[in-house]
Design an enzyme around this catalytic site. Structure first.
Site, PDB file in Angstrom:
ATOM      1  N   GLY A  24      20.755 -13.913  43.063  1.00  0.00           N
ATOM      2  CA  GLY A  24      22.153 -13.726  43.421  1.00  0.00           C
ATOM      3  C   GLY A  24      23.030 -13.863  42.198  1.00  0.00           C
ATOM      4  O   GLY A  24      24.155 -14.366  42.270  1.00  0.00           O
ATOM      5  N   SER A  26      24.416 -11.569  40.172  1.00  0.00           N
ATOM      6  CA  SER A  26      25.225 -10.439  39.720  1.00  0.00           C
ATOM      7  C   SER A  26      26.723 -10.628  39.944  1.00  0.00           C
ATOM      8  O   SER A  26      27.530  -9.848  39.433  1.00  0.00           O
ATOM      9  CB  SER A  26      24.768  -9.155  40.431  1.00  0.00           C
ATOM     10  N   ARG A  27      27.106 -11.662  40.687  1.00  0.00           N
ATOM     11  CA  ARG A  27      28.532 -11.876  40.953  1.00  0.00           C
ATOM     12  C   ARG A  27      28.746 -13.310  41.429  1.00  0.00           C
ATOM     13  O   ARG A  27      27.798 -14.047  41.694  1.00  0.00           O
ATOM     14  CB  ARG A  27      29.057 -10.891  41.992  1.00  0.00           C
ATOM     15  N   VAL A  65      14.715 -10.594  47.569  1.00  0.00           N
ATOM     16  CA  VAL A  65      13.892 -11.783  47.796  1.00  0.00           C
ATOM     17  C   VAL A  65      13.780 -12.136  49.279  1.00  0.00           C
ATOM     18  O   VAL A  65      13.305 -13.222  49.617  1.00  0.00           O
ATOM     19  CB  VAL A  65      14.438 -12.989  47.002  1.00  0.00           C
ATOM     20  N   ASN A  91      20.102 -19.016  44.163  1.00  0.00           N
ATOM     21  CA  ASN A  91      21.497 -18.892  44.583  1.00  0.00           C
ATOM     22  C   ASN A  91      21.714 -17.783  45.604  1.00  0.00           C
ATOM     23  O   ASN A  91      22.777 -17.705  46.213  1.00  0.00           O
ATOM     24  CB  ASN A  91      22.378 -18.639  43.349  1.00  0.00           C
ATOM     25  N   TYR A 158      23.859 -19.162  59.388  1.00  0.00           N
ATOM     26  CA  TYR A 158      23.925 -19.433  57.950  1.00  0.00           C
ATOM     27  C   TYR A 158      23.862 -20.937  57.696  1.00  0.00           C
ATOM     28  O   TYR A 158      23.113 -21.411  56.835  1.00  0.00           O
ATOM     29  CB  TYR A 158      25.222 -18.840  57.407  1.00  0.00           C
ATOM     30  N   ALA A 159      24.634 -21.703  58.459  1.00  0.00           N
ATOM     31  CA  ALA A 159      24.671 -23.154  58.292  1.00  0.00           C
ATOM     32  C   ALA A 159      23.304 -23.777  58.550  1.00  0.00           C
ATOM     33  O   ALA A 159      22.864 -24.673  57.818  1.00  0.00           O
ATOM     34  CB  ALA A 159      25.715 -23.765  59.229  1.00  0.00           C
ATOM     35  N   ALA A 161      20.359 -22.343  58.271  1.00  0.00           N
ATOM     36  CA  ALA A 161      19.443 -21.973  57.188  1.00  0.00           C
ATOM     37  C   ALA A 161      19.698 -22.827  55.954  1.00  0.00           C
ATOM     38  O   ALA A 161      18.760 -23.292  55.286  1.00  0.00           O
ATOM     39  CB  ALA A 161      19.599 -20.492  56.863  1.00  0.00           C
ATOM     40  N   LYS A 162      20.961 -23.056  55.635  1.00  0.00           N
ATOM     41  CA  LYS A 162      21.293 -23.866  54.467  1.00  0.00           C
ATOM     42  C   LYS A 162      20.952 -25.347  54.690  1.00  0.00           C
ATOM     43  O   LYS A 162      20.591 -26.062  53.740  1.00  0.00           O
ATOM     44  CB  LYS A 162      22.774 -23.721  54.129  1.00  0.00           C
TER      45      LYS A 162
END
Length: 259
Positions: A24, A26-27, A65, A91, A158-159, A161-162
């Site tokens: 991650g 690239s930005r 990935v 990241n 998302y939460a 998974a994190k």
């Protein structure tokens, strides 16, 4: 508002010659970390599904990935380019909000969230950690999120998974410590980046809330900058942090205790 008081990037002797892979990269936060580590003298490979802003001193590798094959291919390409890997920064991440709440998130979206935000790191670690263990040293940084500790229904996939990433990191740190490899998790709060900016717009769409008003709950008075996260990571991957492993460091301007 409190002004941004982050320091200018300066070279660090203990980063010179270090070989780094950043997903991650690239930005946003990933690009900020890459820029900071290059300034410290590291050789950096950045990876993403699409190239972003060119950064002198780095090599970009197009990679996805979300699959085991993609993670293995990236690890092999980065190790070949750098001659080894001393530092891995996982990241890569993404979130698509569901205003209808957690029960409106479909099965495919759950699987995709787990693949990019959790399993991508697991798979890449499996490919890179043995390289570090053989060398007897290395640092793995996992970029989680403050929502793992204060989950919002609209991004619960998302939460979750994190949050899994934080638990996994703790266990992996204990396993790899005897081999000289440190594993650390960083959980940013609100940071100004293309992905996070769009997420804030999505979360406030259809309401009277201005996305910029979300910073009102941050005691330090501002949204974070990728430089803030990059400075922390630069310290954590350096020899100055040689006794830090197995921990999750929240960097959010004080927002989490105020929630």
């Amino acid at each position: 508002m409190v002004k941004n008081s982050v320091l200018d990037t300066t070279p660090d002797a203990d980063l010179r010659g270090k070989r780094v892979l950043i997903t991650g990269g690239s930005r946003g936060i990933g690009l900020g970390i890459a820029r900071r580590l290059v300034a410290g003298g590291a050789a950096v490979v950045t990876a993403a599904r699409a190239p972003g802003e060119p950064l002198p001193g780095t090599t970009f590798v197009k990679a996805d990935v979300r699959t085991a094959e993609g993670a293995r291919a990236l690890a092999e390409a980065a190790a070949a380019e750098l001659g080894g890997i001393d530092i891995l920064v996982n990241n890569a991440g993404a979130a698509r909000p569901y205003p209808g709440g957690a029960l409106s998130i479909d099965d495919a979206e759950w699987r995709d969230a787990l693949d990019i935000n959790y399993l991508a790191a697991v798979r890449l670690d499996a490919a890179v950690a043995p390289i570090m263990a053989e060398a007897g040293s290395g640092v793995i940084v996992h970029v989680s999120s403050i929502v793992a500790l204060a989950p919002l229904p609209a991004v619960l996939h998302y939460a979750a998974a994190k949050a899994a990433l934080i638990a996994y990191s703790k266990g992996l740190a204990a396993e790899l410590a005897p081999k000289g490899v440190r594993v650390i998790t960083v959980s940013p709060g609100q940071v100004a980046s293309p992905g996070a900016d769009e997420l804030r717009r999505e979360l406030t769409r259809g309401t009277d809330i201005d996305p910029s008003a979300l910073q009102a709950g941050i005691p330090l008075g501002r949204i974070g900058d990728p430089v803030d996260i990059a400075e922390l990571v630069a310290f954590l991957v350096s020899g100055r942090a040689s006794w830090i492993t197995g921990t999750n460091i929240v960097i959010d301007g004080g927002e989490h205790p105020a929630l």
